[in-house]
Design an enzyme around this catalytic site. Structure first.
Site, PDB file in Angstrom:
ATOM      1  N   CYS A 344      -2.505  44.099  -0.399  1.00  0.00           N
ATOM      2  CA  CYS A 344      -1.347  44.530   0.379  1.00  0.00           C
ATOM      3  C   CYS A 344      -1.591  44.406   1.874  1.00  0.00           C
ATOM      4  O   CYS A 344      -1.699  45.405   2.586  1.00  0.00           O
ATOM      5  CB  CYS A 344      -0.967  45.947  -0.021  1.00  0.00           C
ATOM      6  SG  CYS A 344      -0.435  45.975  -1.727  1.00  0.00           S
ATOM      7  N   GLU A 345      -1.721  43.177   2.328  1.00  0.00           N
ATOM      8  CA  GLU A 345      -1.825  42.823   3.744  1.00  0.00           C
ATOM      9  C   GLU A 345      -1.297  41.415   3.875  1.00  0.00           C
ATOM     10  O   GLU A 345      -1.652  40.551   3.064  1.00  0.00           O
ATOM     11  CB  GLU A 345      -3.293  42.793   4.204  1.00  0.00           C
ATOM     12  CG  GLU A 345      -3.935  44.131   4.280  1.00  0.00           C
ATOM     13  CD  GLU A 345      -4.991  44.201   5.373  1.00  0.00           C
ATOM     14  OE1 GLU A 345      -4.940  43.384   6.321  1.00  0.00           O
ATOM     15  OE2 GLU A 345      -5.846  45.074   5.269  1.00  0.00           O
TER      16      GLU A 345
END
Ligand SMILES: *Cc1c(COP(=O)(O)O)cnc(C)c1O
Length: 426
Positions: A344-345
């Site tokens: 989640c980046e």
């Protein structure tokens, strides 16, 4: 050159189909080729043949410190360049004799220096004057002498990515080259220290030999100056840093071209020469094997979401690095796509707008040239498993680093007793 090739339309590592490894070990997984490690070790050594017998090779193990890989390179006659107590322990565990180990690193602790002296490490590369004084004390107290070189910073821009440049004046590494003679005057007479050499290492993934040549010429002038001042100089450590092709068509200097340059520059130096290659040995000897999870429509290009992520292979997120991406069983069609992992980046993106083999959910693919600075930089960010490593040798393979499950890492964490049991809500 490497041993990852297509046979009957399917990508193999040596004689092992990558699909078999994916099936039996799971993905993501690093896959290394023994034959490629051996070949690179030999090609690098051959490139230095003109220099004669006074060549010493210390594989920079931070590039790929897997103990099985170290065994292969020890077998090829390589010592080790280590940058921490942990790497020293690995090199020793792999059977590399202590006298063939170079201890580099800008933050060696007193405990690490003492361990190095006790083990009989062959060469300490000093990064600051105080470190030399402390090392001398430690060795003298044990009735020993530690052989050392002073690492100088030649203030040369290596022309590589800023995060892997190490030879500019403002970098943290080495001592300013113009201050080296005065430091030699103070350190060389100390009991416990055999300060008889100079070291330099200006960066990694170097594509331009002229930068290295300029650094080496500065080191050569320093050696002359030190000898003029009455110092005995028997050893020069020229570091590592030779780049490898990451993109098809990349032109990088070969070990032979590098060796010819070194022979030209060091002519008449009359010293033992130490080399610390890392990436050039390991880079093309490994791939990261991954499975496509989804192909997600995007605004301009689809996103190929793979099960490998920035925690497994950090280089794209860290250095904007390019890794060629190839399907294990290409169907002949090509698409333009973005490639990203599940973390989640937005930084967990391997490529944007890249032309690649058309792949679909469930297909296998590899990121190439992942043998150096790959698995060793892996983390478990996003509570992902720690990525495993496989070593292939001909038609056999072994898992040389286990996948460490997220549950195993969870099991090593503790909730202190004052936080348990969880209070019931309300
Ligand atoms: C990292 C490092 C190397 C190896 O660099 P490569 O670019 O992988 O060849 C050699 N010497 C020192 C001191 C290093 O820090």
């Amino acid at each position: 050159m490497n041993h990852f090739d297509y046979r009957d339309g399917a990508l193999h590592c040596e004689d092992v189909p990558l699909a078999r490894i994916a099936e039996e070990v799971g993905t993501p997984v690093y896959v290394y080729s023994t034959a490629t490690f051996r070949r690179h070790a030999q090609v690098f050594r051959d490139g230095l043949k003109a220099l004669g017998a006074r060549v010493h090779l210390a594989y920079a193990i931070k590039a790929n410190p897997n103990v099985a890989v170290l065994r292969v390179l020890a077998d090829e006659g390589y010592g080790a360049d280590v940058v921490s107590g942990g790497e020293m322990a690995r090199a020793l565990a792999a059977g590399i004799p202590a006298r063939d180990i170079v201890f580099s690193g800008v933050g060696k602790t007193r405990a690490e220096l003492a361990r190095g002296v006790d083990e009989g490490i062959g060469q300490f590369n000093l990064e600051l004057e105080e470190e030399g004084a402390v090392l001398a004390q430690i060795a003298h107290a044990r009735g020993k002498r530690a052989r050392a070189t002073l690492r100088v910073n030649p203030d040369v821009d290596a022309g590589t990515h800023a995060k892997i440049s190490t030879g500019r004046a403002e970098n943290k590494f080495g001592v300013p080259i113009d201050q080296a003679p005065a430091m030699f005057d103070r350190l060389a007479p100390l009991d416990g220290l055999d300060l008889t050499g100079v070291a330099c290492h200006i960066g990694s993934q170097l594509a331009d030999l002229s930068r290295l040549e300029e650094a080496y010429r500065r080191v050569g002038r320093l050696v002359e100056e030190l000898r003029g001042a009455g110092h005995t100089i028997t050893r020069v450590d020229l570091g590592g840093g030779l780049g490898v092709p990451y993109k098809q068509g990349d032109a990088l200097p070969s070990p032979a071209e590098y060796g010819a340059m070194v022979a030209r520059v060091t002519e008449g130096w009359d010293v033992d020469l130490m080399f610390e290659p890392g990436r050039v040995i390991a880079g093309n000897a490994g791939v990261l094997l991954t499975e496509v999870v989804w192909v997600k429509p995007g605004v301009t290009n689809p996103y190929v979401i793979v099960d490998a992520a920035m925690n497994d292979l950090a280089r794209p997120a860290l250095y904007d690095a390019w890794h060629d991406f190839a399907a294990v069983r290409p169907n002949g069609e090509r698409i333009t796509a973005n490639i990203a992992g599940p973390v989640c980046e937005s930084g967990d993106t391997f490529a944007m707008g890249r032309e690649i083999d058309r792949v679909a959910s469930g297909d296998l693919a590899v990121f190439r040239t992942a043998g150096a600075y790959g698995a060793t930089m892996a983390s478990t960010y996003n509570s992902r498993d720690l990525v495993p490593e496989v070593l292939v040798d001909g038609d056999r393979y072994a898992v040389v680093a286990d996948r460490i499950a997220a549950e195993t890492i969870l099991a090593a964490e503790r909730v202190p007793e004052w936080l348990t049991p969880a209070k019931a809500a309300g």
